[in-house]
Design a protein around this motif. Sequence first.
Motif, PDB file in Angstrom:
ATOM      1  N   GLU A 233      16.729   6.363  13.072  1.00  0.00           N
ATOM      2  CA  GLU A 233      17.430   5.406  13.365  1.00  0.00           C
ATOM      3  C   GLU A 233      19.181   5.442  13.541  1.00  0.00           C
ATOM      4  N   PRO A 234      19.673   4.760  14.372  1.00  0.00           N
ATOM      5  CA  PRO A 234      21.130   5.042  14.576  1.00  0.00           C
ATOM      6  C   PRO A 234      21.811   4.905  13.115  1.00  0.00           C
TER       7      PRO A 234
ATOM      8  N   VAL B 225      18.113   9.808  18.410  1.00  0.00           N
ATOM      9  CA  VAL B 225      17.635   8.385  18.392  1.00  0.00           C
ATOM     10  C   VAL B 225      16.221   8.270  19.041  1.00  0.00           C
TER      11      VAL B 225
ATOM     12  N   ILE C 118      22.030   8.433  11.718  1.00  0.00           N
ATOM     13  CA  ILE C 118      22.595   9.512  12.481  1.00  0.00           C
ATOM     14  C   ILE C 118      23.834   9.906  11.377  1.00  0.00           C
TER      15      ILE C 118
ATOM     16  N   ALA D 279      25.787   5.793  18.103  1.00  0.00           N
ATOM     17  CA  ALA D 279      24.570   6.569  18.185  1.00  0.00           C
ATOM     18  C   ALA D 279      23.457   5.516  18.699  1.00  0.00           C
ATOM     19  N   GLY D 280      23.583   4.123  18.460  1.00  0.00           N
ATOM     20  CA  GLY D 280      22.933   3.318  19.219  1.00  0.00           C
ATOM     21  C   GLY D 280      22.836   3.114  20.826  1.00  0.00           C
TER      22      GLY D 280
END
Length: 67
Positions: A36-37, A31, A40, A52-53
């Motif tokens: 971008e999340p 990330v 992923i 992921a974010g």
Amino acid sequence: MDPITYTSEGCGEERVIQGARMPAAEVAALVCDGIEPERITDFYPGVSAEAAGEAPEFSDYADSAPL
């Protein structure tokens, strides 16, 4: 349920993405490198965009806290 957890099974003693057992630090690095999340999951289907974010912030926090 928190998307990031600590485990001592399978990945050594690492903080991992819940359900994927993917090290949170590895997801955070992706990330932080600009992926971008939401993307992923293209690489790791078990990792949600939400997890992921949250991985970079969690990784920063975890680096300052003991296991």
